[in-house]
Design a protein around this motif. Sequence first.
Motif, PDB file in Angstrom:
ATOM      1  N   LEU A 143       0.825  -1.213   0.000  1.00  9.92           N
ATOM      2  CA  LEU A 143       0.000   0.000   0.000  1.00  9.92           C
ATOM      3  C   LEU A 143       0.858   1.261   0.000  1.00  9.92           C
ATOM      4  N   LEU A 144       1.967   1.233   0.736  1.00  8.98           N
ATOM      5  CA  LEU A 144       2.880   2.375   0.731  1.00  8.98           C
ATOM      6  C   LEU A 144       3.503   2.573  -0.645  1.00  8.98           C
ATOM      7  N   VAL A 145       3.935   1.492  -1.259  1.00 10.33           N
ATOM      8  CA  VAL A 145       4.549   1.576  -2.589  1.00 10.33           C
ATOM      9  C   VAL A 145       3.533   2.038  -3.620  1.00 10.33           C
ATOM     10  N   ALA A 146       2.292   1.600  -3.481  1.00 12.56           N
ATOM     11  CA  ALA A 146       1.252   1.963  -4.455  1.00 12.56           C
ATOM     12  C   ALA A 146       1.038   3.466  -4.511  1.00 12.56           C
ATOM     13  N   GLN A 147       1.250   4.158  -3.401  1.00 13.51           N
ATOM     14  CA  GLN A 147       1.070   5.605  -3.379  1.00 13.51           C
ATOM     15  C   GLN A 147       2.199   6.343  -4.085  1.00 13.51           C
ATOM     16  N   MET A 148       3.276   5.644  -4.380  1.00 13.57           N
ATOM     17  CA  MET A 148       4.423   6.275  -5.041  1.00 13.57           C
ATOM     18  C   MET A 148       4.397   6.100  -6.563  1.00 13.57           C
ATOM     19  N   ILE A 149       3.481   5.299  -7.060  1.00  7.77           N
ATOM     20  CA  ILE A 149       3.408   5.070  -8.504  1.00  7.77           C
ATOM     21  C   ILE A 149       2.833   6.315  -9.173  1.00  7.77           C
ATOM     22  N   PRO A 150       3.511   6.879 -10.171  1.00  5.11           N
ATOM     23  CA  PRO A 150       2.987   8.078 -10.845  1.00  5.11           C
ATOM     24  C   PRO A 150       1.640   7.799 -11.507  1.00  5.11           C
ATOM     25  N   ALA A 151       0.764   8.792 -11.450  1.00  3.56           N
ATOM     26  CA  ALA A 151      -0.570   8.636 -12.033  1.00  3.56           C
ATOM     27  C   ALA A 151      -0.503   8.384 -13.533  1.00  3.56           C
ATOM     28  N   VAL A 152       0.531   8.925 -14.209  1.00  2.00           N
ATOM     29  CA  VAL A 152       0.671   8.717 -15.657  1.00  2.00           C
ATOM     30  C   VAL A 152       0.875   7.236 -15.958  1.00  2.00           C
ATOM     31  N   SER A 193     -10.336  17.012  -8.850  1.00  6.16           N
ATOM     32  CA  SER A 193      -9.227  17.720  -9.499  1.00  6.16           C
ATOM     33  C   SER A 193      -8.463  16.860 -10.499  1.00  6.16           C
ATOM     34  N   ASP A 194      -8.881  15.634 -10.709  1.00  6.45           N
ATOM     35  CA  ASP A 194      -8.150  14.753 -11.617  1.00  6.45           C
ATOM     36  C   ASP A 194      -8.191  15.259 -13.051  1.00  6.45           C
ATOM     37  N   PHE A 195      -7.029  15.266 -13.675  1.00  2.00           N
ATOM     38  CA  PHE A 195      -6.937  15.612 -15.097  1.00  2.00           C
ATOM     39  C   PHE A 195      -6.277  14.502 -15.907  1.00  2.00           C
ATOM     40  N   ILE A 196      -5.304  13.816 -15.306  1.00  2.00           N
ATOM     41  CA  ILE A 196      -4.544  12.801 -16.042  1.00  2.00           C
ATOM     42  C   ILE A 196      -5.445  11.655 -16.476  1.00  2.00           C
ATOM     43  N   PHE A 197      -6.211  11.087 -15.549  1.00  2.00           N
ATOM     44  CA  PHE A 197      -7.104   9.995 -15.911  1.00  2.00           C
ATOM     45  C   PHE A 197      -8.183  10.475 -16.883  1.00  2.00           C
ATOM     46  N   ALA A 198      -8.715  11.674 -16.640  1.00  2.00           N
ATOM     47  CA  ALA A 198      -9.779  12.195 -17.500  1.00  2.00           C
ATOM     48  C   ALA A 198      -9.288  12.387 -18.933  1.00  2.00           C
ATOM     49  N   SER A 199      -8.104  12.950 -19.094  1.00  2.00           N
ATOM     50  CA  SER A 199      -7.588  13.221 -20.439  1.00  2.00           C
ATOM     51  C   SER A 199      -7.114  11.957 -21.142  1.00  2.00           C
ATOM     52  N   THR A 200      -6.790  10.911 -20.362  1.00  2.00           N
ATOM     53  CA  THR A 200      -6.306   9.666 -20.963  1.00  2.00           C
ATOM     54  C   THR A 200      -7.431   8.673 -21.237  1.00  2.00           C
TER      55      THR A 200
END
Length: 268
Positions: free
Chosen positions: A102-111, A200-207
Amino acid sequence: MSRWKTVLGVVLVGVMLFPVYWMFNVSLTKTGDMRADPPHWFPWNPTFEGYTAALGQQLPALATSLFIGLGTVVLTLLVSLPAGYSLAKLRPRGARGIDFVLLVAQMIPAVVMAMGFYTIYIRLGMLNTVAGLIVADSTLAVPFAVLLFRAFMASIPRELMAAAQIDGASTWRTFRSIILPLSRNSVITVSLFAFLWAWSDFIFASTLNRNSDVIPITLGIYRYIGNNTTQWNSIMATAVIASVPAAFLLVLAQRYIAAGVTAGAVKD
């Protein structure tokens, strides 16, 4: 010395909040006054034409973002509450490993996550859907939520659970009748952060939602800028309107956030 610290703090806060003020100022400025020299530092002759245009054109996107935000909150709580309870009180095999994941999962870039979701959604037919965005946005909130719930629920005395079990309460009944009511502050904190991440999400929305007619407000503002580069009052009015729910929720829930974030930090 304390007076200088106060003055310095006020100056720094003013510098950080100036973009917010300028956004509001421009939203009330007439189109013909945008290029005034010197610029209008205050809305002396305000106009609401920007807000009229923004509400007329961006209201569907605002409604979509609201629905995505609420859906993300519900899905996040449904997954993270039982998971946090299990890690805190039931201690399943491999709990330490799950905490690390769970800690590592928070470090994965949203891209990176967006690219993975794109590949999966093509196979599942979930591209350009609101449900797809809710699932994607929840992946940002769930790891944080599970760790927060785990920290808080671990601080709940086991004597309360033991008393419930003596009275014949099952594990699920104990969770529902004792753990959940005591976790109110943490639930409010997680709900707020999950909503703000989705809002506020933009990365998921635009992808994942680039070709849909049903778009969230972040993508709506992005497209609005491209189509209306001369109507900056409308663009800034849209940004102001999009900021209102977040600001309102932060003010409304600030005392619960302080208690929820520090939950489990100190054990008696």
